[in-house]
Design a protein around this motif. Structure first.
Motif, PDB file in Angstrom:
ATOM      1  N   PHE A 110       0.689  21.582  -4.292  1.00  0.00           N
ATOM      2  CA  PHE A 110       2.137  21.534  -4.499  1.00  0.00           C
ATOM      3  C   PHE A 110       2.839  20.822  -3.347  1.00  0.00           C
ATOM      4  CE2 PHE A 110       6.457  23.299  -4.542  1.00  0.00           C
ATOM      5  CZ  PHE A 110       6.828  22.935  -5.826  1.00  0.00           C
ATOM      6  N   VAL A 111       2.408  21.090  -2.119  1.00  0.00           N
ATOM      7  CA  VAL A 111       2.998  20.413  -0.955  1.00  0.00           C
ATOM      8  C   VAL A 111       2.767  18.902  -1.051  1.00  0.00           C
ATOM      9  CG1 VAL A 111       2.800  20.126   1.556  1.00  0.00           C
ATOM     10  CG2 VAL A 111       2.932  22.417   0.578  1.00  0.00           C
ATOM     11  N   CYS A 112       1.558  18.507  -1.411  1.00  0.00           N
ATOM     12  CA  CYS A 112       1.267  17.067  -1.596  1.00  0.00           C
ATOM     13  C   CYS A 112       2.177  16.456  -2.654  1.00  0.00           C
ATOM     14  CB  CYS A 112      -0.190  16.864  -2.002  1.00  0.00           C
ATOM     15  SG  CYS A 112      -1.371  17.157  -0.694  1.00  0.00           S
ATOM     16  N   ILE A 113       2.375  17.172  -3.734  1.00  0.00           N
ATOM     17  CA  ILE A 113       3.204  16.683  -4.834  1.00  0.00           C
ATOM     18  C   ILE A 113       4.659  16.552  -4.407  1.00  0.00           C
ATOM     19  CG2 ILE A 113       4.177  17.327  -7.076  1.00  0.00           C
ATOM     20  CD1 ILE A 113       1.430  18.566  -7.717  1.00  0.00           C
ATOM     21  N   VAL A 114       5.169  17.540  -3.696  1.00  0.00           N
ATOM     22  CA  VAL A 114       6.580  17.507  -3.291  1.00  0.00           C
ATOM     23  C   VAL A 114       6.839  16.342  -2.335  1.00  0.00           C
ATOM     24  CG1 VAL A 114       8.347  18.742  -1.971  1.00  0.00           C
ATOM     25  CG2 VAL A 114       7.031  19.953  -3.710  1.00  0.00           C
ATOM     26  N   ILE A 115       5.974  16.191  -1.344  1.00  0.00           N
ATOM     27  CA  ILE A 115       6.178  15.113  -0.363  1.00  0.00           C
ATOM     28  C   ILE A 115       6.031  13.738  -1.019  1.00  0.00           C
ATOM     29  CG2 ILE A 115       5.239  14.050   1.726  1.00  0.00           C
ATOM     30  CD1 ILE A 115       4.546  16.955   2.643  1.00  0.00           C
ATOM     31  N   LEU A 121       8.230   8.827  -3.999  1.00  0.00           N
ATOM     32  CA  LEU A 121       8.274   8.064  -5.246  1.00  0.00           C
ATOM     33  C   LEU A 121       9.691   8.033  -5.814  1.00  0.00           C
ATOM     34  CD1 LEU A 121       4.970   9.366  -6.892  1.00  0.00           C
ATOM     35  CD2 LEU A 121       5.331   7.148  -5.781  1.00  0.00           C
ATOM     36  N   PHE A 122      10.393   9.149  -5.706  1.00  0.00           N
ATOM     37  CA  PHE A 122      11.775   9.214  -6.193  1.00  0.00           C
ATOM     38  C   PHE A 122      12.682   8.323  -5.358  1.00  0.00           C
ATOM     39  CE2 PHE A 122      16.062  10.981  -5.918  1.00  0.00           C
ATOM     40  CZ  PHE A 122      16.449  10.832  -7.246  1.00  0.00           C
ATOM     41  N   ILE A 123      12.557   8.411  -4.042  1.00  0.00           N
ATOM     42  CA  ILE A 123      13.415   7.616  -3.154  1.00  0.00           C
ATOM     43  C   ILE A 123      13.283   6.127  -3.470  1.00  0.00           C
ATOM     44  CG2 ILE A 123      13.642   6.856  -0.742  1.00  0.00           C
ATOM     45  CD1 ILE A 123      13.015   9.811   0.022  1.00  0.00           C
ATOM     46  N   ILE A 159      -1.180   7.888  -5.332  1.00  0.00           N
ATOM     47  CA  ILE A 159      -2.518   8.489  -5.240  1.00  0.00           C
ATOM     48  C   ILE A 159      -2.431   9.916  -4.736  1.00  0.00           C
ATOM     49  CG2 ILE A 159      -4.705   8.378  -3.972  1.00  0.00           C
ATOM     50  CD1 ILE A 159      -4.416   5.261  -4.194  1.00  0.00           C
ATOM     51  N   VAL A 160      -1.628  10.136  -3.696  1.00  0.00           N
ATOM     52  CA  VAL A 160      -1.449  11.496  -3.162  1.00  0.00           C
ATOM     53  C   VAL A 160      -0.819  12.381  -4.231  1.00  0.00           C
ATOM     54  CG1 VAL A 160      -0.218  12.884  -1.439  1.00  0.00           C
ATOM     55  CG2 VAL A 160      -1.364  10.772  -0.755  1.00  0.00           C
ATOM     56  N   HIS A 161       0.135  11.826  -4.988  1.00  0.00           N
ATOM     57  CA  HIS A 161       0.787  12.595  -6.060  1.00  0.00           C
ATOM     58  C   HIS A 161      -0.231  13.017  -7.127  1.00  0.00           C
ATOM     59  CE1 HIS A 161       4.644  13.936  -7.593  1.00  0.00           C
ATOM     60  NE2 HIS A 161       4.345  13.469  -8.804  1.00  0.00           N
ATOM     61  N   LEU A 162      -1.076  12.086  -7.543  1.00  0.00           N
ATOM     62  CA  LEU A 162      -2.099  12.395  -8.542  1.00  0.00           C
ATOM     63  C   LEU A 162      -3.134  13.389  -8.018  1.00  0.00           C
ATOM     64  CD1 LEU A 162      -2.662   8.858 -10.085  1.00  0.00           C
ATOM     65  CD2 LEU A 162      -1.627  10.840 -11.202  1.00  0.00           C
ATOM     66  N   ALA A 163      -3.559  13.210  -6.785  1.00  0.00           N
ATOM     67  CA  ALA A 163      -4.520  14.152  -6.194  1.00  0.00           C
ATOM     68  C   ALA A 163      -3.895  15.541  -6.068  1.00  0.00           C
ATOM     69  CB  ALA A 163      -4.987  13.647  -4.828  1.00  0.00           C
ATOM     70  N   GLY A 164      -2.642  15.593  -5.686  1.00  0.00           N
ATOM     71  CA  GLY A 164      -1.940  16.876  -5.607  1.00  0.00           C
ATOM     72  C   GLY A 164      -1.827  17.543  -6.960  1.00  0.00           C
ATOM     73  N   MET A 165      -1.556  16.749  -7.994  1.00  0.00           N
ATOM     74  CA  MET A 165      -1.494  17.301  -9.360  1.00  0.00           C
ATOM     75  C   MET A 165      -2.832  17.883  -9.782  1.00  0.00           C
ATOM     76  SD  MET A 165       0.814  15.017 -11.898  1.00  0.00           S
ATOM     77  CE  MET A 165       0.337  13.410 -11.307  1.00  0.00           C
ATOM     78  N   TRP A 222       0.783  -1.236   0.000  1.00  0.00           N
ATOM     79  CA  TRP A 222       0.000   0.000   0.000  1.00  0.00           C
ATOM     80  C   TRP A 222       0.817   1.290   0.000  1.00  0.00           C
ATOM     81  CZ3 TRP A 222      -4.845  -0.204  -1.285  1.00  0.00           C
ATOM     82  CH2 TRP A 222      -5.530  -1.405  -1.105  1.00  0.00           C
ATOM     83  N   ALA A 223       2.024   1.266   0.492  1.00  0.00           N
ATOM     84  CA  ALA A 223       2.785   2.518   0.657  1.00  0.00           C
ATOM     85  C   ALA A 223       3.053   3.224  -0.677  1.00  0.00           C
ATOM     86  CB  ALA A 223       4.089   2.250   1.398  1.00  0.00           C
ATOM     87  N   TYR A 224       3.626   2.504  -1.636  1.00  0.00           N
ATOM     88  CA  TYR A 224       3.940   3.135  -2.923  1.00  0.00           C
ATOM     89  C   TYR A 224       2.669   3.552  -3.663  1.00  0.00           C
ATOM     90  CZ  TYR A 224       6.591   4.213  -7.122  1.00  0.00           C
ATOM     91  OH  TYR A 224       7.154   4.870  -8.191  1.00  0.00           O
ATOM     92  N   PRO A 225       1.651   2.682  -3.753  1.00  0.00           N
ATOM     93  CA  PRO A 225       0.406   3.122  -4.402  1.00  0.00           C
ATOM     94  C   PRO A 225      -0.240   4.317  -3.697  1.00  0.00           C
ATOM     95  CG  PRO A 225       0.443   0.733  -4.229  1.00  0.00           C
ATOM     96  CD  PRO A 225       1.623   1.242  -3.446  1.00  0.00           C
TER      97      PRO A 225
END
Length: 162
Positions: free
Chosen positions: A73-78, A83-85, A29-35, A22-25
């Motif tokens: 933007f904050v959601c996307i950065v975090i 996702l990058f790590i 999801i947070v990344h997409l919602a932030g976008m 669940w962690a990566y998905p």
């Protein structure tokens, strides 16, 4: 491959993100919602600055849209950092990822320049709020913003294919 990226991808956090069901998905999801929140907020303001919906005062629109854009933007950065790590060793050499980072820098520079330059000068000029068209420089910043953030989304999607 960069040694620091390999070390980051081998870190306990990265291993945990990849191993969890669940962690990566959830980060995606947070990344997409932030976008959606960021781009949705930006595009509404930028379309107004480009000349649409001229009956809406820009200052009022920005007062409501800017907090939503910042939250997105904050959601996307975090989430993007997570996702990058998880895949730093793969992403560090990915052309689409690097292009995305460059576009993000361009989008942020455009927004910062607009808010410190043209918008600051326009903010006190309420007569502009009701003009038939925003000034050319404001329209140019708006179009550049929409295009840049749209391309950020496209580059992000292309990461998986490059």
């Amino acid at each position: 491959m960069s040694a620091w990226a390999a070390a980051l991808a081998a870190s306990p956090l990265a291993v945990g993100l990849r191993a969890s069901a669940w962690a990566y998905p959830a980060a995606e999801i947070v990344h997409l919602a932030g976008m959606a929140l960021l781009f949705g907020s930006i595009v509404v303001v930028d379309l107004r600055l480009a000349g649409l919906a001229r009956q809406l005062p820009v200052t009022v629109l920005l007062r409501h849209a800017l907090p939503a854009a910042l939250a997105g933007f904050v959601c996307i950065v975090i989430s993007g950092a997570l996702l990058f790590i998880a895949h730093a060793d793969e992403l560090i050499g990915n052309r689409a990822f690097l292009f995305k980072l460059g576009l993000i820098a361009l989008g942020l520079a455009n927004a910062l320049w607009f808010h410190r330059g043209p918008y600051r000068r326009l903010h006190g000029n309420l007569s502009w709020e009701m003009q038939t068209a925003p000034p050319p420089l404001a329209r140019l910043c708006a179009v550049l913003s929409i295009l840049t953030w749209f391309l950020v989304i496209c580059a992000g999607r292309l990461i998986a294919y490059v």
